[in-house]
Enzyme design. Structure first.
Site, mmCIF file in Angstrom:
data_model
loop_
_atom_site.group_PDB
_atom_site.id
_atom_site.type_symbol
_atom_site.label_atom_id
_atom_site.label_comp_id
_atom_site.label_asym_id
_atom_site.label_seq_id
_atom_site.Cartn_x
_atom_site.Cartn_y
_atom_site.Cartn_z
ATOM 1 N N CYS A 2 0.871 -1.178 0.000
ATOM 2 C CA CYS A 2 0.000 0.000 0.000
ATOM 3 C C CYS A 2 0.900 1.218 0.000
ATOM 4 O O CYS A 2 2.111 1.110 0.177
ATOM 5 C CB CYS A 2 -0.835 0.050 1.263
ATOM 6 S SG CYS A 2 -1.826 -1.425 1.529
ATOM 7 N N ARG A 27 1.609 1.562 -6.037
ATOM 8 C CA ARG A 27 1.769 0.581 -4.952
ATOM 9 C C ARG A 27 0.457 -0.132 -4.619
ATOM 10 O O ARG A 27 0.422 -1.022 -3.774
ATOM 11 C CB ARG A 27 2.274 1.283 -3.683
ATOM 12 C CG ARG A 27 3.635 1.919 -3.853
ATOM 13 C CD ARG A 27 4.035 2.622 -2.578
ATOM 14 N NE ARG A 27 4.209 1.686 -1.487
ATOM 15 C CZ ARG A 27 5.301 1.004 -1.246
ATOM 16 N NH1 ARG A 27 6.343 1.145 -2.035
ATOM 17 N NH2 ARG A 27 5.376 0.181 -0.221
ATOM 18 N N TRP A 74 -3.825 -1.691 -1.323
ATOM 19 C CA TRP A 74 -3.758 -2.920 -2.105
ATOM 20 C C TRP A 74 -4.156 -3.976 -1.088
ATOM 21 O O TRP A 74 -3.378 -4.336 -0.210
ATOM 22 C CB TRP A 74 -2.334 -3.114 -2.607
ATOM 23 C CG TRP A 74 -2.052 -4.440 -3.235
ATOM 24 C CD1 TRP A 74 -1.430 -5.522 -2.652
ATOM 25 C CD2 TRP A 74 -2.323 -4.833 -4.570
ATOM 26 N NE1 TRP A 74 -1.328 -6.538 -3.563
ATOM 27 C CE2 TRP A 74 -1.862 -6.159 -4.738
ATOM 28 C CE3 TRP A 74 -2.925 -4.200 -5.655
ATOM 29 C CZ2 TRP A 74 -1.977 -6.856 -5.939
ATOM 30 C CZ3 TRP A 74 -3.040 -4.901 -6.848
ATOM 31 C CH2 TRP A 74 -2.564 -6.204 -6.981
ATOM 32 N N ASN A 100 0.951 0.157 6.052
ATOM 33 C CA ASN A 100 1.358 -0.679 4.922
ATOM 34 C C ASN A 100 2.103 -1.862 5.514
ATOM 35 O O ASN A 100 3.041 -1.679 6.282
ATOM 36 C CB ASN A 100 2.273 0.132 3.996
ATOM 37 C CG ASN A 100 2.999 -0.746 2.999
ATOM 38 O OD1 ASN A 100 2.451 -1.735 2.525
ATOM 39 N ND2 ASN A 100 4.236 -0.381 2.685
ATOM 40 N N GLY A 101 1.664 -3.092 5.192
ATOM 41 C CA GLY A 101 2.331 -4.266 5.734
ATOM 42 C C GLY A 101 1.303 -5.275 6.193
ATOM 43 O O GLY A 101 0.139 -5.213 5.802
ATOM 44 N N GLU A 480 9.621 -21.807 -17.860
ATOM 45 C CA GLU A 480 9.405 -20.416 -17.454
ATOM 46 C C GLU A 480 10.545 -19.525 -17.964
ATOM 47 O O GLU A 480 10.312 -18.413 -18.454
ATOM 48 C CB GLU A 480 9.274 -20.338 -15.919
ATOM 49 C CG GLU A 480 9.171 -18.937 -15.343
ATOM 50 C CD GLU A 480 8.012 -18.109 -15.857
ATOM 51 O OE1 GLU A 480 7.143 -18.637 -16.568
ATOM 52 O OE2 GLU A 480 8.000 -16.901 -15.578
ATOM 53 N N LYS A 484 10.082 -16.294 -20.480
ATOM 54 C CA LYS A 484 10.558 -14.948 -20.143
ATOM 55 C C LYS A 484 11.392 -14.379 -21.284
ATOM 56 O O LYS A 484 11.220 -13.231 -21.698
ATOM 57 C CB LYS A 484 11.417 -14.943 -18.869
ATOM 58 C CG LYS A 484 10.759 -15.053 -17.545
ATOM 59 C CD LYS A 484 9.921 -13.890 -17.122
ATOM 60 C CE LYS A 484 8.522 -14.018 -17.627
ATOM 61 N NZ LYS A 484 7.512 -14.579 -16.730
ATOM 62 N N GLU A 487 9.158 -13.602 -24.428
ATOM 63 C CA GLU A 487 8.167 -12.530 -24.393
ATOM 64 C C GLU A 487 8.761 -11.129 -24.332
ATOM 65 O O GLU A 487 8.128 -10.192 -24.797
ATOM 66 C CB GLU A 487 7.141 -12.740 -23.271
ATOM 67 C CG GLU A 487 7.677 -12.580 -21.870
ATOM 68 C CD GLU A 487 6.595 -12.759 -20.795
ATOM 69 O OE1 GLU A 487 5.467 -12.288 -20.980
ATOM 70 O OE2 GLU A 487 6.905 -13.370 -19.762
ATOM 71 N N HIS A 503 15.478 -37.217 -29.259
ATOM 72 C CA HIS A 503 14.357 -37.741 -30.048
ATOM 73 C C HIS A 503 13.913 -36.750 -31.127
ATOM 74 O O HIS A 503 12.792 -36.833 -31.613
ATOM 75 C CB HIS A 503 13.193 -38.121 -29.120
ATOM 76 C CG HIS A 503 13.575 -39.192 -28.158
ATOM 77 N ND1 HIS A 503 13.793 -40.505 -28.549
ATOM 78 C CD2 HIS A 503 13.865 -39.150 -26.822
ATOM 79 C CE1 HIS A 503 14.156 -41.222 -27.491
ATOM 80 N NE2 HIS A 503 14.214 -40.417 -26.441
ATOM 81 N N LYS A 602 -1.149 -7.139 -19.544
ATOM 82 C CA LYS A 602 -0.883 -7.682 -18.200
ATOM 83 C C LYS A 602 -1.976 -8.657 -17.769
ATOM 84 O O LYS A 602 -1.693 -9.682 -17.169
ATOM 85 C CB LYS A 602 -0.764 -6.540 -17.189
ATOM 86 C CG LYS A 602 -0.414 -6.984 -15.781
ATOM 87 C CD LYS A 602 1.003 -7.527 -15.708
ATOM 88 C CE LYS A 602 1.339 -8.152 -14.364
ATOM 89 N NZ LYS A 602 2.458 -9.099 -14.474
HETATM 90 C C1 F6R Z 1 4.105 -14.038 -18.538
HETATM 91 C C2 F6R Z 1 2.834 -13.727 -17.911
HETATM 92 C C3 F6R Z 1 1.630 -14.462 -18.387
HETATM 93 C C4 F6R Z 1 0.642 -14.684 -17.221
HETATM 94 C C5 F6R Z 1 -0.669 -15.269 -17.748
HETATM 95 C C6 F6R Z 1 -1.631 -15.572 -16.624
HETATM 96 O O1 F6R Z 1 5.141 -13.316 -17.967
HETATM 97 O O2 F6R Z 1 2.743 -12.888 -17.070
HETATM 98 O O3 F6R Z 1 1.960 -15.667 -18.984
HETATM 99 O O4 F6R Z 1 1.230 -15.526 -16.292
HETATM 100 O O5 F6R Z 1 -1.267 -14.377 -18.641
HETATM 101 O O6 F6R Z 1 -1.954 -14.417 -15.916
HETATM 102 P P1 F6R Z 1 -2.590 -14.503 -14.482
HETATM 103 O O7 F6R Z 1 -1.583 -15.115 -13.595
HETATM 104 O O8 F6R Z 1 -2.917 -13.087 -14.124
HETATM 105 O O9 F6R Z 1 -3.807 -15.376 -14.588
#
Ligand code: F6R
Length: 607
Positions: A2, A27, A74, A100-101, A480, A484, A487, A503, A602
């Site tokens: 927060c 935040r 938050w 905050n915490g 993963e 990263k 993307e 294979h 996002k």
């Molecule tokens: C990659 C990334 C996406 C999310 C995916 C699911 O860095 O952020 O692959 O992990 O879109 O999003 P959430 O977790 O919000 O359901």
């Protein structure tokens, strides 16, 4: 996470507080509020929703008060609502608190205070602070705050405004940031520097377990025992945009570096020396014993966290686990029923495919536990039980701290199921808990090697393809790491189970092809080493990641990166960190928009 602000001086406080909150909205932004002193008492205005809603409420009047506190929330304890928004007050309206915490022992404290006759209005952990100050107040506000903090377990940055002391603010911090901005006959208090930069560049940075008392003309710092402390002024030279990112060039880098704190917060209050406590999950041992299957469903990075979950739950709790990509799950008519435990994982809690999978599972009678970072999100509201990751808002599109805290949440849930089924010995549980508690500090150690990863990243600036290989949990992390890199750097990367290369994929390995080889699973090390040798024999350029002390691996690879020793099952949390850094440095060096990669969003709220 927060944002908190405080002001005392000669200007009208309301615009100063609102401006500070605006700068801290990154935040958290599900609700906000302020408290100012007026004749007759403390006046609180608060509202669920973005700061604009609060601004609109306040725009109807002008206020002359020159002292006040504010908060942008938050949600952690208690869903986003007007009542749960800060500031919170004691029974008589003499003290207002922003925080905050996380107060880990708030339930215990709340029970005790209620037995003492205190009346609570909100579901928050914060409200106990206001009632504790009221309980301990005997004419000295600082003393009351000190006694309050002695009772509290957890992390906090808090500011207290009192009607009984109209010329002072008292604030304190432990494990949550706080600064004091120095003006002329005025002081500002804030969670972070951006909140005060329009007014001053001279600040004091509070240390852990430090308190500050400000009047318009004075500032005094003490430790929690009341012993005075001298501090030096920190002059801020960052521009306001860099300040919002905590001095980092991108949110992604800031969020990578926030992982030790996020990992610590996610464990807070959930572990004793020998037991996992998940107050949010309400399953009896008999209910756990009745599950004949676990289905984990998620998308993208969250799905990769689910892959780790499969390994742990099968190995520890001895329940068969399926892991599905949410967009595939419901169209393959999954065989789930009331004997299935479905775990949905979602940072945002709003991903359309994950939400649809959750609804489908409920329709079929399954019990649904959600792991999410956002309190009050759709996933959190609709699941039967919710384990929150306390990573704070994640702003960069590429998920980092959400992923590592999701793994932690899965570890906690796997241990919870294991405890209920008694499938592992108590000695083993105690041992793994003690390893888990060390993970935040070990993540900090990994981050100290960021410069080394930046060097390694140089090789990738001009490559077009890369391979990630590993076995077992390393394969899950490889997936993963590869996502990263793809993307944000736009390099084509693929993750393979190391034993599967021969294979087919081995045909793609030629001189100089970058291969990132993960070899952190000690029981699989020899097998992985054979696969490393296979790619090395085709002249690949191999960067190996292995556990500390595994000397000899350096002879089989071109570069080696050592990770702190931990239990095999916990190592994914550490292994992914250099891979996140690698993707970050490659992307930044290529001049990409790291925080907002092309074509991505996002939160994906469409199917
Ligand atoms: C990659 C990334 C996406 C999310 C995916 C699911 O860095 O952020 O692959 O992990 O879109 O999003 P959430 O977790 O919000 O359901």
């Amino acid at each position: 996470m927060c944002g908190i602000v405080g002001y005392i001086g000669c200007k009208p406080a309301v615009p100063v507080l609102l401006e500070g909150l605006k700068k801290l909205e990154y935040r958290g932004y599900d609700s906000s509020g302020i408290a100012i002193l007026e004749e007759g008492g403390i006046r609180i205005t608060k509202s669920v929703g973005k700061l604009a809603v609060l601004q609109e409420k306040l725009a109807k009047r002008t206020f002359s008060s020159t002292i006040g506190i504010g908060h942008t929330r938050w949600a952690t304890h208690g869903r986003p609502s007007d009542i749960n928004a800060h500031p919170h007050m004691d029974c008589h309206g003499d003290f207002a608190v922003v925080h905050n915490g996380i107060i880990e022992n708030y339930l215990e404290l709340k029970e005790w205070l209620m037995a003492e006759g205190h009346c609570f209005r909100s579901e928050t952990d914060t409200e106990v602070l206001a009632h504790l100050v009221e309980h301990f107040y005997k004419g000295d506000l600082e003393e009351a705050v000190r006694k309050t903090l002695a009772k509290v377990v957890g992390s906090y940055a808090t500011v207290i405004l009192s009607y009984k002391h109209p010329d002072m603010l008292v604030a304190a911090r432990k494990d949550s940031p706080m600064i004091v901005g120095i003006g002329e006959n005025e002081y500002y208090i804030a969670s972070d520097i951006p909140a005060v930069l329009n007014h001053t560049r001279n600040t004091y940075i509070l240390e852990d377990e430090e308190m500050v008392t400000v009047t318009a003309q004075s500032v005094k710092f003490c430790d929690f025992q009341g012993k005075r402390r001298d501090k030096i002024i920190f002059e801020v030279t960052w521009d306001p945009i860099a300040a919002e990112k905590g001095g980092y060039e991108h949110f992604m880098l800031k969020e990578i570096f926030e992982q030790p704190k996020a990992l610590k917060d996610t464990l807070a209050g959930r572990l004793t020396a020998d037991k996992v406590i998940l107050q949010e999950v309400d399953l009896t041992p008999a209910e756990v014993a009745a599950f004949n299957k676990v289905a984990i469903v998620a998308c993208g990075t969250a799905y990769h966290a689910g892959l780790i979950g499969r390994g742990l739950i099968e190995h520890w709790a001895k329940i068969p686990v399926e892991v599905d990509i949410a967009s595939e799950f419901r169209y393959r008519s999954p065989l789930i029923d009331e004997k299935t435990l479905v775990i949905v994982i979602s940072q945002s809690g709003e991903t359309a495919d994950t939400l649809a999978a959750l609804r489908e599972s409920k329709k079929k009678g399954a019990r649904v536990v959600a792991i999410t970072n956002v309190v009050g999100s759709s996933v959190a509201r609709e699941a039967h039980d919710v384990i929150h990751t306390w990573a704070g808002p994640e702003i960069a599109v590429a998920s980092t701290k959400a992923y590592t805290t999701q793994i932690e949440a899965i570890v906690l849930l796997a241990l919870y199921l294991t405890q209920a089924k008694q499938t592992m010995s108590q000695e083993w549980i105690t041992e793994i808990i003690s390893e888990l508690k060390m993970i935040p500090d070990k993540a900090e150690e990994v981050l100290k090697q960021a410069g080394r990863v930046q060097e390694l990243a140089k090789y990738f600036e001009h490559v077009e393809n890369a391979f990630f290989i590993g076995r077992g949990l390393d394969w899950a992390v490889a997936q993963e790491g590869s996502l990263k890199l793809k993307e944000i750097s736009y390099i084509h990367a693929e993750a393979y189970a190391a034993g599967e290369l021969k294979h087919g994929t081995l045909a793609l390995i030629t001189e100089g092809t970058p291969v990132i080889a993960l070899a952190t699973q000690r029981d699989l090390y020899d097998k992985t080493l054979s696969n490393v040798k296979e790619v090395k024999a085709r002249d690949a350029r191999v960067i190996g990641f292995t556990f500390e002390g595994n000397h000899g691996f350096d002879k089989s690879v071109d570069e080696v990166f050592y990770l702190p020793l931990t239990a095999n099952e916990l190592s994914p949390i550490l292994t992914v960190i250099p891979l996140q850094l690698l993707a970050y440095y490659v992307s930044a060096a290529r001049g990409n928009d790291v925080d907002k990669p092309r074509n991505l969003a996002k939160s994906v709220t469409v199917e």
